[in-house]
Design a protein around this motif. Structure first.
Motif, PDB file in Angstrom:
ATOM      1  N   VAL A 112       0.842  -1.199   0.000  1.00  0.00           N
ATOM      2  CA  VAL A 112       0.000   0.000   0.000  1.00  0.00           C
ATOM      3  C   VAL A 112       0.874   1.245   0.000  1.00  0.00           C
ATOM      4  CG1 VAL A 112      -1.700   1.300   1.325  1.00  0.00           C
ATOM      5  CG2 VAL A 112      -1.925  -1.171   1.118  1.00  0.00           C
ATOM      6  N   GLU A 113       1.909   1.251   0.816  1.00  0.00           N
ATOM      7  CA  GLU A 113       2.811   2.398   0.876  1.00  0.00           C
ATOM      8  C   GLU A 113       3.530   2.591  -0.460  1.00  0.00           C
ATOM      9  OE1 GLU A 113       5.244   1.378   4.153  1.00  0.00           O
ATOM     10  OE2 GLU A 113       3.789   2.068   5.643  1.00  0.00           O
ATOM     11  N   ALA A 114       3.933   1.519  -1.092  1.00  0.00           N
ATOM     12  CA  ALA A 114       4.590   1.603  -2.389  1.00  0.00           C
ATOM     13  C   ALA A 114       3.632   2.137  -3.451  1.00  0.00           C
ATOM     14  CB  ALA A 114       5.134   0.239  -2.800  1.00  0.00           C
ATOM     15  N   ALA A 115       2.385   1.694  -3.408  1.00  0.00           N
ATOM     16  CA  ALA A 115       1.395   2.172  -4.373  1.00  0.00           C
ATOM     17  C   ALA A 115       1.151   3.671  -4.200  1.00  0.00           C
ATOM     18  CB  ALA A 115       0.089   1.399  -4.212  1.00  0.00           C
ATOM     19  N   ILE A 116       1.087   4.136  -2.968  1.00  0.00           N
ATOM     20  CA  ILE A 116       0.899   5.566  -2.710  1.00  0.00           C
ATOM     21  C   ILE A 116       2.118   6.352  -3.175  1.00  0.00           C
ATOM     22  CG2 ILE A 116       0.670   7.282  -0.874  1.00  0.00           C
ATOM     23  CD1 ILE A 116      -1.094   5.242   0.606  1.00  0.00           C
ATOM     24  N   ALA A 117       3.296   5.841  -2.905  1.00  0.00           N
ATOM     25  CA  ALA A 117       4.526   6.525  -3.320  1.00  0.00           C
ATOM     26  C   ALA A 117       4.635   6.606  -4.831  1.00  0.00           C
ATOM     27  CB  ALA A 117       5.738   5.807  -2.727  1.00  0.00           C
ATOM     28  N   VAL A 118       4.312   5.519  -5.515  1.00  0.00           N
ATOM     29  CA  VAL A 118       4.372   5.509  -6.980  1.00  0.00           C
ATOM     30  C   VAL A 118       3.340   6.480  -7.552  1.00  0.00           C
ATOM     31  CG1 VAL A 118       3.948   4.096  -9.030  1.00  0.00           C
ATOM     32  CG2 VAL A 118       5.380   3.222  -7.184  1.00  0.00           C
ATOM     33  N   SER A 119       2.144   6.505  -6.983  1.00  0.00           N
ATOM     34  CA  SER A 119       1.109   7.430  -7.439  1.00  0.00           C
ATOM     35  C   SER A 119       1.550   8.880  -7.250  1.00  0.00           C
ATOM     36  CB  SER A 119      -0.198   7.194  -6.683  1.00  0.00           C
ATOM     37  OG  SER A 119      -0.685   5.905  -6.953  1.00  0.00           O
ATOM     38  N   ALA A 120       2.135   9.174  -6.115  1.00  0.00           N
ATOM     39  CA  ALA A 120       2.616  10.533  -5.855  1.00  0.00           C
ATOM     40  C   ALA A 120       3.739  10.908  -6.817  1.00  0.00           C
ATOM     41  CB  ALA A 120       3.087  10.651  -4.415  1.00  0.00           C
ATOM     42  N   LEU A 121       4.625   9.963  -7.088  1.00  0.00           N
ATOM     43  CA  LEU A 121       5.717  10.218  -8.023  1.00  0.00           C
ATOM     44  C   LEU A 121       5.185  10.462  -9.433  1.00  0.00           C
ATOM     45  CD1 LEU A 121       8.759  10.337  -8.552  1.00  0.00           C
ATOM     46  CD2 LEU A 121       8.686   7.861  -8.927  1.00  0.00           C
ATOM     47  N   LEU A 122       4.223   9.666  -9.854  1.00  0.00           N
ATOM     48  CA  LEU A 122       3.635   9.858 -11.187  1.00  0.00           C
ATOM     49  C   LEU A 122       2.917  11.206 -11.282  1.00  0.00           C
ATOM     50  CD1 LEU A 122       2.277   6.290 -12.004  1.00  0.00           C
ATOM     51  CD2 LEU A 122       4.206   7.484 -13.057  1.00  0.00           C
ATOM     52  N   MET A 123       2.225  11.597 -10.225  1.00  0.00           N
ATOM     53  CA  MET A 123       1.535  12.895 -10.226  1.00  0.00           C
ATOM     54  C   MET A 123       2.547  14.034 -10.307  1.00  0.00           C
ATOM     55  SD  MET A 123      -1.215  14.588 -10.260  1.00  0.00           S
ATOM     56  CE  MET A 123      -2.614  13.730  -9.622  1.00  0.00           C
ATOM     57  N   ALA A 124       3.644  13.942  -9.579  1.00  0.00           N
ATOM     58  CA  ALA A 124       4.675  14.972  -9.619  1.00  0.00           C
ATOM     59  C   ALA A 124       5.309  15.053 -11.005  1.00  0.00           C
ATOM     60  CB  ALA A 124       5.738  14.687  -8.565  1.00  0.00           C
ATOM     61  N   MET A 125       5.538  13.908 -11.625  1.00  0.00           N
ATOM     62  CA  MET A 125       6.108  13.900 -12.972  1.00  0.00           C
ATOM     63  C   MET A 125       5.130  14.498 -13.975  1.00  0.00           C
ATOM     64  SD  MET A 125       8.064  10.215 -12.920  1.00  0.00           S
ATOM     65  CE  MET A 125       8.390  10.231 -14.660  1.00  0.00           C
ATOM     66  N   TRP A 126       3.845  14.201 -13.844  1.00  0.00           N
ATOM     67  CA  TRP A 126       2.821  14.743 -14.742  1.00  0.00           C
ATOM     68  C   TRP A 126       2.741  16.262 -14.615  1.00  0.00           C
ATOM     69  CZ3 TRP A 126      -2.108  16.904 -13.603  1.00  0.00           C
ATOM     70  CH2 TRP A 126      -2.923  17.070 -14.715  1.00  0.00           C
ATOM     71  N   LEU A 127       2.740  16.759 -13.372  1.00  0.00           N
ATOM     72  CA  LEU A 127       2.707  18.201 -13.154  1.00  0.00           C
ATOM     73  C   LEU A 127       3.971  18.867 -13.689  1.00  0.00           C
ATOM     74  CD1 LEU A 127       1.137  18.448  -9.594  1.00  0.00           C
ATOM     75  CD2 LEU A 127       0.134  19.226 -11.753  1.00  0.00           C
ATOM     76  N   GLY A 128       5.110  18.234 -13.507  1.00  0.00           N
ATOM     77  CA  GLY A 128       6.358  18.781 -14.032  1.00  0.00           C
ATOM     78  C   GLY A 128       6.364  18.859 -15.547  1.00  0.00           C
ATOM     79  N   ALA A 129       5.869  17.821 -16.189  1.00  0.00           N
ATOM     80  CA  ALA A 129       5.816  17.816 -17.656  1.00  0.00           C
ATOM     81  C   ALA A 129       4.869  18.894 -18.167  1.00  0.00           C
ATOM     82  CB  ALA A 129       5.381  16.437 -18.158  1.00  0.00           C
ATOM     83  N   ASN A 130       3.717  19.050 -17.533  1.00  0.00           N
ATOM     84  CA  ASN A 130       2.787  20.092 -17.955  1.00  0.00           C
ATOM     85  C   ASN A 130       3.333  21.483 -17.659  1.00  0.00           C
ATOM     86  OD1 ASN A 130       0.440  18.883 -19.199  1.00  0.00           O
ATOM     87  ND2 ASN A 130       0.130  17.884 -17.228  1.00  0.00           N
ATOM     88  N   GLY A 131       4.050  21.639 -16.572  1.00  0.00           N
ATOM     89  CA  GLY A 131       4.684  22.918 -16.266  1.00  0.00           C
ATOM     90  C   GLY A 131       5.742  23.279 -17.295  1.00  0.00           C
ATOM     91  N   LEU A 132       6.535  22.304 -17.693  1.00  0.00           N
ATOM     92  CA  LEU A 132       7.545  22.532 -18.725  1.00  0.00           C
ATOM     93  C   LEU A 132       6.895  22.883 -20.056  1.00  0.00           C
ATOM     94  CD1 LEU A 132      10.542  22.509 -19.412  1.00  0.00           C
ATOM     95  CD2 LEU A 132      10.332  20.078 -19.906  1.00  0.00           C
TER      96      LEU A 132
END
Length: 99
Positions: free
Chosen positions: A4-24
């Protein structure tokens, strides 16, 4: 528990990457708007307003280009909706060249 902790961490990482890509992407589009406004103002100052508007729409596809020509100043505003619907806009000013 660790799954569960890994799934939350991966989801948070994917969200951060998505926001970074859209910001760029938003920063890149903003820079294109500034380039388009500058080019349109330069061409309009030379007396080629139609070419300036065409060049701006080629630089930034789907942009709204407004050219305000007065006796002693030229103002160009290029605006567009960016990633995630962010409003992007750039302005450029020029002085008409004597003929």
């Amino acid at each position: 528990m660790a799954t569960v902790e890994a799934a939350i961490a991966v989801s948070a990482l994917l969200m951060a990457m998505w926001l970074g890509a859209n910001g760029l992407a938003a920063v890149t589009e903003q820079m294109r708007c500034a380039d388009a406004a500058r080019e349109a103002a330069r061409l309009t100052a030379r007396g080629e307003q139609q070419r300036g508007a065409e060049a701006a729409t080629r630089i930034v596809s789907g942009a709204n280009v407004v050219v305000d020509t007065q006796a002693d100043a030229i103002k160009v505003v290029v605006s567009k909706r960016g990633p995630l619907g962010l409003p992007l806009s750039a302005r450029a000013f020029a002085v008409p060249e004597p003929r």
